[in-house]
Design a protein around this motif. Structure first.
Motif, PDB file in Angstrom:
ATOM      1  N   VAL A  34       0.839  -1.202   0.000  1.00 26.89           N
ATOM      2  CA  VAL A  34       0.000   0.000   0.000  1.00 26.89           C
ATOM      3  C   VAL A  34       0.872   1.248   0.000  1.00 26.89           C
ATOM      4  O   VAL A  34       0.653   2.184  -0.781  1.00 26.89           O
ATOM      5  N   GLY A  35       1.882   1.270   0.877  1.00 25.36           N
ATOM      6  CA  GLY A  35       2.781   2.412   0.911  1.00 25.36           C
ATOM      7  C   GLY A  35       3.574   2.555  -0.372  1.00 25.36           C
ATOM      8  O   GLY A  35       3.730   3.660  -0.913  1.00 25.36           O
ATOM      9  N   LEU A  51       9.340   8.138   1.596  1.00 28.24           N
ATOM     10  CA  LEU A  51       8.726   6.977   2.246  1.00 28.24           C
ATOM     11  C   LEU A  51       9.694   6.406   3.272  1.00 28.24           C
ATOM     12  O   LEU A  51      10.889   6.250   2.987  1.00 28.24           O
ATOM     13  N   ILE A  52       9.180   6.103   4.467  1.00 37.54           N
ATOM     14  CA  ILE A  52       9.986   5.470   5.502  1.00 37.54           C
ATOM     15  C   ILE A  52       9.303   4.197   5.967  1.00 37.54           C
ATOM     16  O   ILE A  52       8.085   4.088   5.981  1.00 37.54           O
ATOM     17  N   GLU A  53      10.110   3.223   6.339  1.00 34.75           N
ATOM     18  CA  GLU A  53       9.631   1.913   6.805  1.00 34.75           C
ATOM     19  C   GLU A  53      10.455   1.517   8.020  1.00 34.75           C
ATOM     20  O   GLU A  53      11.687   1.575   7.996  1.00 34.75           O
ATOM     21  N   ASN A 234      -0.504   7.507   6.278  1.00 27.95           N
ATOM     22  CA  ASN A 234      -0.175   6.446   7.224  1.00 27.95           C
ATOM     23  C   ASN A 234      -0.544   5.114   6.589  1.00 27.95           C
ATOM     24  O   ASN A 234      -1.715   4.724   6.578  1.00 27.95           O
ATOM     25  N   ALA A 235       0.444   4.416   6.048  1.00 24.04           N
ATOM     26  CA  ALA A 235       0.220   3.142   5.359  1.00 24.04           C
ATOM     27  C   ALA A 235       0.914   2.017   6.129  1.00 24.04           C
ATOM     28  O   ALA A 235       1.517   1.119   5.535  1.00 24.04           O
ATOM     29  N   TRP A 239      -0.186  -1.749  12.052  1.00 25.00           N
ATOM     30  CA  TRP A 239       0.475  -0.866  13.033  1.00 25.00           C
ATOM     31  C   TRP A 239      -0.007   0.580  12.917  1.00 25.00           C
ATOM     32  O   TRP A 239       0.534   1.469  13.569  1.00 25.00           O
ATOM     33  N   THR A 240      -1.035   0.820  12.120  1.00 15.90           N
ATOM     34  CA  THR A 240      -1.517   2.182  11.888  1.00 15.90           C
ATOM     35  C   THR A 240      -1.915   2.854  13.203  1.00 15.90           C
ATOM     36  O   THR A 240      -1.530   3.991  13.477  1.00 15.90           O
ATOM     37  N   ASP A 241      -2.691   2.164  14.033  1.00 19.47           N
ATOM     38  CA  ASP A 241      -3.152   2.772  15.281  1.00 19.47           C
ATOM     39  C   ASP A 241      -2.005   3.019  16.248  1.00 19.47           C
ATOM     40  O   ASP A 241      -2.035   3.963  17.035  1.00 19.47           O
ATOM     41  N   ASP A 242      -0.968   2.157  16.214  1.00 19.22           N
ATOM     42  CA  ASP A 242       0.192   2.365  17.106  1.00 19.22           C
ATOM     43  C   ASP A 242       0.871   3.687  16.788  1.00 19.22           C
ATOM     44  O   ASP A 242       1.301   4.403  17.691  1.00 19.22           O
TER      45      ASP A 242
END
Length: 243
Positions: A34-35, A51-53, A234-235, A239-242
């Motif tokens: 998605v990201g 973009l960061i991961e 926010n992709a 872990w989106t809610d975190d």
């Protein structure tokens, strides 16, 4: 373009330096499909993208999926023809144009335990193949075929002989999902996107009610950085809610 784009340590360091000093149009948090797709779509429109991961690219849900590229056969029973049509279009594009080196046909066997299931399930699978042909997406996938009990056991010997009366075999596709994510990211990088793995977003920057970027930690060096952007996506998946 993706085949010759480098994403090594030097490119990572340069990307982080640029993200820390230049305001982005779009910052994407999360390096799954998605990201990656969001970053590619945005940079292809001429936007300045970063973009960061936090982990490795495609290390989350994108490497733990079913790996299936399918048209949503089960949705035909719900009469959701538009969803099936869209999914079959995407399947055809992936098989024929976007990633034929990463997507391959895979057979499925649907066993029948009662005789009445053959016309019912068979009609659904026939419609599935017909929709695929009308969308011009059937190339590369064989048509479905009906099997007798003995034919099904030849294809799938582990089935119990007394548990079925026949079967239908049809085809969808399967993808090397992690390689596909990296290919999408490399394509985005080739168009100018800045990407970096092992960089964890710790909080969002705000001006009033507006999110204006993110604070992040380089997990390789421990360095803290602020990345400013006009829009933040926010992709991060589960872990989106975190974040």
């Amino acid at each position: 373009m993706a085949a010759t784009t480098r994403m090594g340590p030097e490119e990572r360091a340069e990307s982080l330096a640029r993200m820390a000093t230049e305001e982005l149009d779009v910052l994407v948090v999360g390096g799954g499909i998605v990201g990656a797709g969001t970053a590619l779509d945005a940079v292809a429109r001429g936007l300045k993208v970063g973009l960061i991961e936090a982990r490795d690219f495609a290390s989350g849900t994108s490497s733990r999926s079913s790996k299936l590229i399918h048209g949503g056969l089960r949705y035909l029973e719900q009469l959701d023809f538009e969803l099936v049509r869209e999914a079959l279009t995407e399947r055809g594009l992936l098989l024929q144009r976007i990633a034929p080196h990463l997507v391959r046909p895979v057979p499925f066997v649907f066993p029948f335990t009662r005789h009445w299931e053959r016309p019912y399930i068979g009609a659904g699978v026939a419609l599935y193949d017909t929709l695929s042909m009308t969308m011009g997406t059937s190339r590369g996938l064989p048509h479905h075929r009906h099997l007798t009990r003995s034919g099904a056991l030849r294809v799938f010997p582990a089935l119990r002989r007394d548990a079925l009366v026949g079967a239908v075999q049809y085809w969808d596709a399967q993808v090397d999902d992690a390689r596909y994510v990296v290919t999408v990211l490399r394509t985005a990088v080739g168009l100018g996107a800045r990407v970096a793995s092992r960089v964890q977003a710790t909080s969002f920057l705000r001006e009033g009610e507006h999110v204006t970027g993110a604070r992040a930690t380089d997990l390789e060096t421990g360095e803290e950085l602020e990345i400013r952007a006009r829009q933040v996506v926010n992709a991060a998946g589960v872990w989106t809610d975190d974040i």
